[in-house]
Design a protein around this motif. Structure first.
Motif, PDB file in Angstrom:
ATOM      1  N   VAL A   1       7.972 -62.051   7.772  1.00  0.00           N
ATOM      2  CA  VAL A   1       8.080 -62.805   6.491  1.00  0.00           C
ATOM      3  C   VAL A   1       8.049 -64.333   7.246  1.00  0.00           C
ATOM      4  O   VAL A   1       9.079 -64.402   7.489  1.00  0.00           O
ATOM      5  CB  VAL A   1       8.681 -62.469   5.261  1.00  0.00           C
ATOM      6  CG1 VAL A   1       8.904 -63.953   4.541  1.00  0.00           C
ATOM      7  CG2 VAL A   1       7.974 -61.367   4.139  1.00  0.00           C
ATOM      8  N   ASN A   2       7.047 -65.001   6.810  1.00  0.00           N
ATOM      9  CA  ASN A   2       7.715 -66.446   7.378  1.00  0.00           C
ATOM     10  C   ASN A   2       6.872 -67.639   6.285  1.00  0.00           C
ATOM     11  O   ASN A   2       6.122 -68.049   6.478  1.00  0.00           O
ATOM     12  CB  ASN A   2       6.497 -66.944   8.973  1.00  0.00           C
ATOM     13  CG  ASN A   2       6.919 -68.165   9.195  1.00  0.00           C
ATOM     14  OD1 ASN A   2       7.896 -68.874   9.442  1.00  0.00           O
ATOM     15  ND2 ASN A   2       6.715 -68.550  10.712  1.00  0.00           N
ATOM     16  N   MET A   3       7.813 -67.890   5.720  1.00  0.00           N
ATOM     17  CA  MET A   3       6.953 -68.848   4.059  1.00  0.00           C
ATOM     18  C   MET A   3       7.286 -69.810   4.730  1.00  0.00           C
ATOM     19  O   MET A   3       8.020 -70.634   5.600  1.00  0.00           O
ATOM     20  CB  MET A   3       8.563 -68.323   3.182  1.00  0.00           C
ATOM     21  CG  MET A   3       8.209 -67.345   2.757  1.00  0.00           C
ATOM     22  SD  MET A   3       9.723 -66.718   0.795  1.00  0.00           S
ATOM     23  CE  MET A   3       8.610 -68.157   0.151  1.00  0.00           C
ATOM     24  N   PRO A   4       6.052 -70.922   4.279  1.00  0.00           N
ATOM     25  CA  PRO A   4       5.095 -69.877   3.604  1.00  0.00           C
ATOM     26  C   PRO A   4       3.568 -69.759   4.384  1.00  0.00           C
ATOM     27  O   PRO A   4       2.210 -69.437   4.247  1.00  0.00           O
ATOM     28  CB  PRO A   4       4.517 -71.643   2.704  1.00  0.00           C
ATOM     29  CG  PRO A   4       4.664 -72.538   3.834  1.00  0.00           C
ATOM     30  CD  PRO A   4       6.166 -71.976   4.220  1.00  0.00           C
TER      31      PRO A   4
ATOM     32  N   GLY B   1       3.856 -61.915  -6.121  1.00  0.00           N
ATOM     33  CA  GLY B   1       4.948 -60.633  -5.343  1.00  0.00           C
ATOM     34  C   GLY B   1       3.522 -59.596  -4.758  1.00  0.00           C
ATOM     35  O   GLY B   1       4.330 -58.765  -3.735  1.00  0.00           O
ATOM     36  N   ILE B   2       2.487 -59.360  -4.963  1.00  0.00           N
ATOM     37  CA  ILE B   2       1.242 -58.794  -4.547  1.00  0.00           C
ATOM     38  C   ILE B   2       0.933 -58.601  -2.926  1.00  0.00           C
ATOM     39  O   ILE B   2       1.431 -57.863  -2.133  1.00  0.00           O
ATOM     40  CB  ILE B   2       0.247 -58.307  -4.940  1.00  0.00           C
ATOM     41  CG1 ILE B   2      -0.086 -57.790  -6.905  1.00  0.00           C
ATOM     42  CG2 ILE B   2      -0.624 -58.009  -4.215  1.00  0.00           C
ATOM     43  CD1 ILE B   2      -0.847 -57.930  -7.748  1.00  0.00           C
ATOM     44  N   PRO B   3       0.910 -60.030  -2.563  1.00  0.00           N
ATOM     45  CA  PRO B   3       1.134 -60.465  -1.418  1.00  0.00           C
ATOM     46  C   PRO B   3       2.350 -59.888  -0.457  1.00  0.00           C
ATOM     47  O   PRO B   3       2.259 -60.178   0.858  1.00  0.00           O
ATOM     48  CB  PRO B   3       0.135 -61.952  -0.501  1.00  0.00           C
ATOM     49  CG  PRO B   3       0.040 -62.117  -2.885  1.00  0.00           C
ATOM     50  CD  PRO B   3       0.404 -61.124  -3.596  1.00  0.00           C
ATOM     51  N   LEU B   4       3.406 -60.341  -1.235  1.00  0.00           N
ATOM     52  CA  LEU B   4       5.232 -60.584  -0.466  1.00  0.00           C
ATOM     53  C   LEU B   4       5.501 -59.500  -0.475  1.00  0.00           C
ATOM     54  O   LEU B   4       6.267 -59.382   0.575  1.00  0.00           O
ATOM     55  CB  LEU B   4       5.780 -61.643  -1.327  1.00  0.00           C
ATOM     56  CG  LEU B   4       7.562 -61.835  -1.120  1.00  0.00           C
ATOM     57  CD1 LEU B   4       7.449 -62.389   0.376  1.00  0.00           C
ATOM     58  CD2 LEU B   4       8.195 -62.836  -2.137  1.00  0.00           C
ATOM     59  N   TRP B   5       5.383 -58.456  -1.698  1.00  0.00           N
ATOM     60  CA  TRP B   5       6.377 -57.106  -1.481  1.00  0.00           C
ATOM     61  C   TRP B   5       6.127 -56.517  -0.095  1.00  0.00           C
ATOM     62  O   TRP B   5       6.926 -55.469   0.126  1.00  0.00           O
ATOM     63  CB  TRP B   5       6.323 -56.612  -2.477  1.00  0.00           C
ATOM     64  CG  TRP B   5       6.917 -56.858  -3.734  1.00  0.00           C
ATOM     65  CD1 TRP B   5       8.098 -58.249  -3.972  1.00  0.00           C
ATOM     66  CD2 TRP B   5       6.727 -57.729  -4.782  1.00  0.00           C
ATOM     67  NE1 TRP B   5       8.750 -59.005  -4.854  1.00  0.00           N
ATOM     68  CE2 TRP B   5       7.893 -58.416  -5.889  1.00  0.00           C
ATOM     69  CE3 TRP B   5       6.036 -56.828  -5.865  1.00  0.00           C
ATOM     70  CZ2 TRP B   5       7.318 -58.659  -6.978  1.00  0.00           C
ATOM     71  CZ3 TRP B   5       5.616 -57.318  -7.000  1.00  0.00           C
ATOM     72  CH2 TRP B   5       6.188 -58.606  -7.627  1.00  0.00           C
ATOM     73  N   PRO B   6       4.800 -56.500   0.105  1.00  0.00           N
ATOM     74  CA  PRO B   6       4.608 -55.191   1.398  1.00  0.00           C
ATOM     75  C   PRO B   6       4.736 -55.930   2.341  1.00  0.00           C
ATOM     76  O   PRO B   6       4.801 -54.721   3.806  1.00  0.00           O
ATOM     77  CB  PRO B   6       2.884 -55.114   1.357  1.00  0.00           C
ATOM     78  CG  PRO B   6       2.787 -55.708  -0.597  1.00  0.00           C
ATOM     79  CD  PRO B   6       3.864 -56.720  -1.039  1.00  0.00           C
TER      80      PRO B   6
END
Length: 133
Positions: free
Chosen positions: A38-41, A27-32
């Motif tokens: 966002v382009n996973m991964p 979550g720390i790298p993803l949520w902000p």
């Protein structure tokens, strides 16, 4: 006078701590990051997830010294919960977002699983090295 027996933290609480560690590692790298970026991964980077997930696996390895798969799966569950939580929050605002959310969850779970295996493997190697000294 007898000394009180050593009190151990129950396994369920230690596994819960591993889930929370995986949740924060993902979550720390993803949520902000805004949804449009966002382009996973790719974004957040898989290497950041592997490093943070490895640290979560390392912590889980020290919390559950006698087991292998339960802490690995707990860290991977944390990754899945972090992505699914983001999906729920963002689709509550705009239901047309995340139409491919199952793929997001599977990608995050896979990265979390690999990272947890690496971290737990390092924890076991360090534990064996300390035991032989």
């Amino acid at each position: 006078m007898a000394f009180p027996r050593e009190r151990r933290i129950p396994l369920q609480l230690r596994l819960l701590a591993a889930v929370v560690a995986g949740l924060l590692a993902c979550g720390i790298p993803l949520w902000p990051i805004p949804y449009q970026q966002v382009n996973m991964p790719g974004n957040p980077s898989a290497s950041a997830w592997l490093i943070l997930g490895g640290l979560a696996g390392l912590m889980a390895g020290y919390l559950t010294r006698e087991r292998f798969w339960p802490p690995v799966l707990a860290v991977a569950l944390g990754f899945v919960c972090a992505v699914y939580g983001r999906v729920e929050v963002e689709t509550s605002r705009d239901p047309t977002l995340h139409n491919l959310w199952p793929f997001e969850v599977v990608i995050a779970g896979g990265i979390g699983l690999v990272a947890a295996v690496i971290g737990l493997g390092v924890a076991r190697l360090l534990q064996r090295a300390a035991a032989t000294e």
